[in-house]
Design a protein around this motif. Structure first.
Motif, PDB file in Angstrom:
ATOM      1  N   LYS A 158       7.862 -15.737 -17.612  1.00  0.00           N
ATOM      2  CA  LYS A 158       9.218 -15.375 -18.024  1.00  0.00           C
ATOM      3  C   LYS A 158       9.265 -13.957 -18.585  1.00  0.00           C
ATOM      4  O   LYS A 158      10.220 -13.205 -18.331  1.00  0.00           O
TER       5      LYS A 158
ATOM      6  N   GLN B  20       8.838 -11.303 -15.676  1.00  0.00           N
ATOM      7  CA  GLN B  20      10.042 -11.221 -14.855  1.00  0.00           C
ATOM      8  C   GLN B  20      11.171 -10.484 -15.583  1.00  0.00           C
ATOM      9  O   GLN B  20      11.951  -9.761 -14.961  1.00  0.00           O
ATOM     10  N   SER B  21      11.228 -10.637 -16.898  1.00  0.00           N
ATOM     11  CA  SER B  21      12.351 -10.087 -17.668  1.00  0.00           C
ATOM     12  C   SER B  21      12.406  -8.572 -17.683  1.00  0.00           C
ATOM     13  O   SER B  21      13.464  -7.982 -17.921  1.00  0.00           O
TER      14      SER B  21
ATOM     15  N   GLU C 140      12.589 -17.994 -24.178  1.00  0.00           N
ATOM     16  CA  GLU C 140      12.483 -19.432 -24.389  1.00  0.00           C
ATOM     17  C   GLU C 140      13.336 -19.885 -25.561  1.00  0.00           C
ATOM     18  O   GLU C 140      13.899 -20.987 -25.553  1.00  0.00           O
TER      19      GLU C 140
ATOM     20  N   ARG D  75      19.666 -12.473 -17.702  1.00  0.00           N
ATOM     21  CA  ARG D  75      18.319 -12.828 -17.258  1.00  0.00           C
ATOM     22  C   ARG D  75      17.261 -11.792 -17.628  1.00  0.00           C
ATOM     23  O   ARG D  75      16.120 -11.888 -17.181  1.00  0.00           O
TER      24      ARG D  75
ATOM     25  N   HIS E 233      13.831 -18.856 -11.509  1.00  0.00           N
ATOM     26  CA  HIS E 233      13.543 -19.392 -12.845  1.00  0.00           C
ATOM     27  C   HIS E 233      12.756 -20.692 -12.770  1.00  0.00           C
ATOM     28  O   HIS E 233      12.609 -21.384 -13.779  1.00  0.00           O
ATOM     29  N   GLU E 234      12.231 -21.006 -11.602  1.00  0.00           N
ATOM     30  CA  GLU E 234      11.446 -22.227 -11.442  1.00  0.00           C
ATOM     31  C   GLU E 234       9.960 -21.886 -11.423  1.00  0.00           C
ATOM     32  O   GLU E 234       9.491 -21.114 -10.595  1.00  0.00           O
TER      33      GLU E 234
ATOM     34  N   SER F 217      13.759 -10.949  -9.418  1.00  0.00           N
ATOM     35  CA  SER F 217      14.264 -12.198 -10.003  1.00  0.00           C
ATOM     36  C   SER F 217      14.345 -13.337  -8.999  1.00  0.00           C
ATOM     37  O   SER F 217      14.471 -14.494  -9.378  1.00  0.00           O
TER      38      SER F 217
END
Length: 316
Positions: free
Chosen positions: A129, A132-133, A314, A33, A162-163, A140
């Motif tokens: 994304k 967060q990474s 992605e 993740r 992840h939403e 997370s």
């Protein structure tokens, strides 16, 4: 070759983010993740100079970007030959330009790269994304509002885990609002006030439904540069930037201080992070303050992630 080496090579990717002010290169490995960064490069050709007024990319600005892409392509070929084709995305300046097709065709013809033109909503999703990474693991699962103050637009995305629950792109950014409202060599108090009023009017066009548990996370130069400055770092280090918190009080103090400085003075004081950014930085801080005021956030957490990180996630 052992299995771990094979897997690492398969997961190594490169992305290029063609923004309004910067062109960013990232080489990273996807590790579940998160991302393990191998290489980051930044150039500041300011593709979006004048786009807000003229609605076209200038020939000179396009050529500056072409030169940067040539440099990046050569770097990848020499140092990361296993990466055959980088992911290339473009954002606000290209999106807004009437001659965007000519620019995309020029990149394809001269560099051999196909550029994916992101919509505002896609840009916001990639921002979330990417942010967060690069944050510590505890982020997370937290509800986050991710913020990217770019040169031409500002993206916000609300999500948890992840939403992604909501996302939006506002037509305000450091370059756009500097050109509209702030003068040189430094802005007047009236100009600052006009800019702040415009920020609030823009934010009123779309609202996010956030809870008390939601935390604000910021990517890109406005937030990460301030994290560097506030810690008085001598070199830019991701491990010092990621997870660093900036209070609204601190941001207000920097706005007051920087409002009294010329862009040359700001560049002289912080050359590492203000090169190519000093003349538009105040606008970024005013946008940041406006967002925190509107939603009642007292602190924002910095992340060195961004659109280029989200593009790799992605594509993985």
């Amino acid at each position: 070759m052992d299995c771990n080496t094979c897997t690492s090579r398969k997961m190594m990717k490169a992305s290029i983010d063609i923004g309004t002010n910067t062109v960013l290169l990232l080489v990273a490995e996807r590790r579940y993740r998160s991302l393990h960064v191998l290489e980051e490069q930044q150039r500041i050709p300011r593709l979006g100079r004048g786009v807000d007024k003229n609605k076209n990319l200038s020939k000179e600005a396009m050529n500056r970007v072409i030169h940067v892409l040539e440099e990046y392509k050569k770097l990848l070929a020499q140092q990361y030959p296993s990466i055959l084709i980088p992911i290339v995305v473009a954002t606000s300046a290209v999106r807004d330009a009437n001659n965007r097709s000519a620019f995309l065709e020029k990149v394809k013809a001269e560099i051999g790269l196909t550029v994916q033109l992101l919509s505002g909503r896609e840009e916001a999703e990639y921002t979330f994304k990417g942010a967060q990474s690069m944050l510590p693991k505890q982020y997370s699962t937290k509800p986050l509002l991710a913020l990217d103050i770019g040169g031409g637009s500002t993206e916000m995305a609300l999500g948890k885990g992840h939403e992604i629950l909501d996302r939006y792109s506002f037509d305000m950014g450091c370059v756009r609002f500097t050109e509209r409202f702030l003068g040189e060599p430094k802005a007047t108090a009236d100009q600052v006030g006009d800019c702040q009023e415009a920020v609030q009017k823009m934010l009123a066009t779309y609202s996010f439904d956030i809870t008390e548990e939601t935390e604000l996370v910021g990517v890109s130069g406005t937030v990460t540069s301030l994290a560097y400055m506030d810690q008085e770092l001598e070199e830019y280090r991701n491990d010092k930037i990621d997870g660093y918190g900036l209070t609204l009080q601190t941001i207000n103090q920097y706005i007051e201080w920087i409002s009294d400085m010329s862009s040359d003075e700001l560049l002289h004081r912080y050359p590492v992070v203000m090169e190519g950014r000093a003349d538009i930085y105040l606008a970024g801080l005013l946008i940041l303050k406006g967002i925190m005021d509107r939603y009642g956030f007292n602190i924002i957490t910095a992340s060195t992630g961004g659109i280029q990180h989200g593009a790799i996630i992605e594509a993985s």
